[in-house]
Scaffold this motif. Sequence first.
Motif, short mmCIF file in Angstrom:
data_model
loop_
_atom_site.label_atom_id
_atom_site.label_comp_id
_atom_site.label_asym_id
_atom_site.label_seq_id
_atom_site.Cartn_x
_atom_site.Cartn_y
_atom_site.Cartn_z
N LYS A 58 -6.49 0.23 -5.73
CA LYS A 58 -5.28 0.75 -6.38
C LYS A 58 -4.25 1.12 -5.34
CE LYS A 58 -7.22 2.31 -10.62
NZ LYS A 58 -6.50 2.11 -11.82
N CYS A 59 -3.02 1.26 -5.81
CA CYS A 59 -1.92 1.71 -4.97
C CYS A 59 -1.83 3.23 -5.09
CB CYS A 59 -0.62 1.06 -5.42
SG CYS A 59 0.81 1.52 -4.44
N TRP A 60 -1.80 3.90 -3.97
CA TRP A 60 -1.71 5.36 -3.97
C TRP A 60 -0.35 5.79 -3.46
CZ3 TRP A 60 -6.65 8.44 -2.54
CH2 TRP A 60 -7.69 8.04 -3.37
N GLY A 61 0.38 6.54 -4.29
CA GLY A 61 1.68 7.07 -3.92
C GLY A 61 2.81 6.07 -4.16
N GLY A 62 4.01 6.56 -4.02
CA GLY A 62 5.19 5.72 -4.16
C GLY A 62 5.49 5.33 -5.60
N THR A 63 6.27 4.28 -5.75
CA THR A 63 6.72 3.82 -7.05
C THR A 63 5.58 3.28 -7.90
OG1 THR A 63 8.81 3.21 -6.02
CG2 THR A 63 8.38 2.29 -8.20
N TYR A 64 4.62 2.62 -7.27
CA TYR A 64 3.54 1.95 -7.99
C TYR A 64 2.24 2.75 -7.97
CZ TYR A 64 6.80 -1.91 -7.64
OH TYR A 64 7.92 -2.69 -7.72
N ASP A 65 2.34 4.06 -7.90
CA ASP A 65 1.17 4.92 -7.83
C ASP A 65 0.25 4.70 -9.05
OD1 ASP A 65 -0.49 6.96 -6.87
OD2 ASP A 65 0.45 8.43 -8.20
N GLY A 66 -1.01 4.38 -8.76
CA GLY A 66 -1.98 4.17 -9.82
C GLY A 66 -2.08 2.74 -10.31
N TYR A 67 -1.20 1.86 -9.87
CA TYR A 67 -1.24 0.46 -10.28
C TYR A 67 -2.43 -0.24 -9.62
CZ TYR A 67 3.44 0.39 -12.38
OH TYR A 67 4.53 0.59 -13.18
#
Length: 70
Positions: A58-67
């Motif tokens: 998963k992506c952690w932080g930023g605009t895509y956090d949790g994607y």
Amino acid sequence: MRSRRILAAVIATAALAGLGLTGAATATAETPTPHFNYTTAAKCREGGGEPYLHNTVKCWGGTYDGYTID
């Protein structure tokens, strides 16, 4: 003569009320959102996040956090 004015006013009011109801019905309809959100590792970094590729992918932080990274 007076009855014609009243009749015209009633018809105009009904027409305007009908348009208002139609607009309200279309304004409340929303498009369904997807259940899962996907992004790439590059997009995750561009959005200010950090790809976490160990267990959860998963992506952690930023605009895509949790994607989920695809």
